[in-house]
Design a protein around this motif. Structure first.
Motif, short mmCIF file in Angstrom:
data_model
loop_
_atom_site.label_atom_id
_atom_site.label_comp_id
_atom_site.label_asym_id
_atom_site.label_seq_id
_atom_site.Cartn_x
_atom_site.Cartn_y
_atom_site.Cartn_z
N LEU A 56 -28.89 -5.31 11.46
CA LEU A 56 -29.36 -5.68 12.70
C LEU A 56 -29.51 -4.71 13.85
N VAL A 57 -30.42 -3.99 14.36
CA VAL A 57 -30.12 -3.00 15.69
C VAL A 57 -30.33 -3.58 17.01
N ALA A 58 -31.31 -4.33 17.05
CA ALA A 58 -31.89 -5.17 18.22
C ALA A 58 -32.99 -6.45 17.90
N GLY A 59 -32.93 -7.45 18.87
CA GLY A 59 -33.66 -8.43 18.66
C GLY A 59 -34.11 -8.73 20.07
N ILE A 60 -35.22 -9.62 19.83
CA ILE A 60 -35.63 -10.34 21.17
C ILE A 60 -36.61 -11.67 20.90
N SER A 61 -36.21 -12.74 21.88
CA SER A 61 -36.97 -13.84 21.15
C SER A 61 -38.21 -13.89 22.15
N SER A 62 -38.91 -15.11 21.93
CA SER A 62 -40.22 -15.15 22.36
C SER A 62 -39.94 -15.44 23.93
N GLY A 63 -38.97 -15.86 24.30
CA GLY A 63 -38.59 -16.16 25.53
C GLY A 63 -37.77 -15.27 26.34
N GLY A 64 -37.53 -14.38 25.51
CA GLY A 64 -36.74 -12.97 26.24
C GLY A 64 -35.36 -12.54 26.06
N SER A 65 -34.78 -13.59 25.18
CA SER A 65 -33.37 -13.35 24.89
C SER A 65 -33.26 -12.08 24.06
N THR A 66 -32.32 -11.30 24.30
CA THR A 66 -32.21 -9.76 23.71
C THR A 66 -30.60 -9.90 22.90
N TYR A 67 -30.68 -9.09 22.05
CA TYR A 67 -29.52 -8.66 21.30
C TYR A 67 -29.43 -7.38 20.84
N TYR A 68 -28.41 -6.73 20.96
CA TYR A 68 -28.27 -5.26 20.64
C TYR A 68 -26.73 -5.10 19.94
N ALA A 69 -26.95 -4.36 18.81
CA ALA A 69 -25.69 -3.90 18.11
C ALA A 69 -25.01 -3.15 19.19
N ASP A 70 -23.80 -2.99 18.72
CA ASP A 70 -22.78 -2.06 19.79
C ASP A 70 -23.05 -0.67 19.62
N SER A 71 -23.44 -0.28 18.62
CA SER A 71 -23.86 1.35 18.28
C SER A 71 -25.16 1.70 19.21
N VAL A 72 -25.84 0.76 19.62
CA VAL A 72 -26.96 1.25 20.43
C VAL A 72 -27.17 0.59 21.84
N LYS A 73 -26.03 -0.13 22.24
CA LYS A 73 -26.21 -0.73 23.28
C LYS A 73 -26.32 0.22 24.53
N ASP A 74 -26.89 0.16 25.36
CA ASP A 74 -27.03 1.21 26.61
C ASP A 74 -28.02 2.29 26.33
N ARG A 75 -28.28 2.43 24.96
CA ARG A 75 -29.14 3.68 24.47
C ARG A 75 -30.54 3.02 24.24
N PHE A 76 -30.48 1.97 23.59
CA PHE A 76 -31.76 1.60 23.23
C PHE A 76 -32.52 0.41 23.99
N ALA A 77 -33.88 0.23 24.30
CA ALA A 77 -34.23 -0.86 24.88
C ALA A 77 -35.33 -1.43 24.28
N ILE A 78 -35.07 -2.71 24.01
CA ILE A 78 -36.20 -3.56 23.18
C ILE A 78 -37.12 -4.25 24.10
N SER A 79 -38.41 -4.37 23.93
CA SER A 79 -39.29 -5.31 24.80
C SER A 79 -40.45 -5.94 23.96
N ARG A 80 -40.87 -6.72 24.48
CA ARG A 80 -42.21 -7.49 23.48
C ARG A 80 -43.32 -7.84 24.49
N ASP A 81 -44.53 -7.88 24.14
CA ASP A 81 -45.60 -8.46 24.79
C ASP A 81 -46.11 -9.66 23.94
N ASN A 82 -45.85 -10.86 24.81
CA ASN A 82 -46.29 -12.04 23.81
C ASN A 82 -47.65 -12.07 23.85
#
Length: 137
Positions: A56-82
Motif C-alpha cells: 500500500l503506497v497511498a490511500g484517500i477516503s471519500s471524506g479526504g483522509s489520506t495515508y502515505y507509506a513512509d517510503s513515499v511521504k513528502d514525495r507523493f501526493a494523492i488526490s481525488r475528485d468525488n
C-alpha cells in the motif's frame, strides 16, 4: 460491479515527476439525491515490484483522509475528485526503487472512522489492471 482503470504510467529519469490516474465506476460510488455517497469509501494506490509483495503506497477516503507509506511521504501526493470518481497521484523526486506496477484499488469502508479505513488493507476489495512506472537511474 466496480471498474478501475489506471493511466499515466511510463518511463522517467530519477529525480523526475509523474502523475498516474485512476477512473472509477460502480456500485460503491453510488450517490443519493444530494450527491453524497451512500457509503463511505476509499481509494488507494498499491505497487508491486518484481519479487516483492504488493504494498500500500497511498490511500484517500471519500471524506479526504489520506495515508502515505513512509517510503513515499513528502514525495507523493494523492488526490481525488468525488464528482467524477477519479483519483490521481503526483509522484515527485522519483527513485529507481519506485519502479513497479502501480495498481488502483477501492472499497467500502467498514468503519466510519476514515482515518482507519484508508490505511486498512482489508478495505480494498476491487482492483485495476495496473500501470507500469519505470524510473531509470
Amino acid at each position: 460491479q466496480v471498474q478501475l482503470v489506471e493511466s499515466g504510467g511510463g518511463l522517467v529519469q530519477a529525480g523526475g515527476s509523474l502523475t498516474i490516474s485512476c477512473a472509477a465506476s460502480g456500485s460503491i460510488f453510488s450517490v443519493n439525491d444530494m450527491g453524497w455517497y451512500h457509503r463511505t469509501n476509499a481509494m488507494a494506490w498499491y505497487r508491486q515490484a518484481p519479487g516483492n509483495e504488493r504494498e500500500l503506497v497511498a490511500g484517500i477516503s471519500s471524506g479526504g483522509s489520506t495515508y502515505y507509506a513512509d517510503s513515499v511521504k513528502d514525495r507523493f501526493a494523492i488526490s481525488r475528485d468525488n464528482t467524477n470518481n477519479t483519483m490521481r497521484m503526483r509522484m515527485n523526486r522519483l527513485k529507481p526503487e519506485d519502479t513497479a506496477i502501480y495498481y488502483c484499488a477501492a472499497g467500502p469502508c467498514a468503519t466510519q472512522i476514515q482515518f482507519l479505513c484508508v490505511r486498512q488493507p482489508e478495505t480494498y476489495e476491487h482492483w485495476g489492471q495496473g500501470t507500469q512506472v519505470f524510473v531509470s537511474s
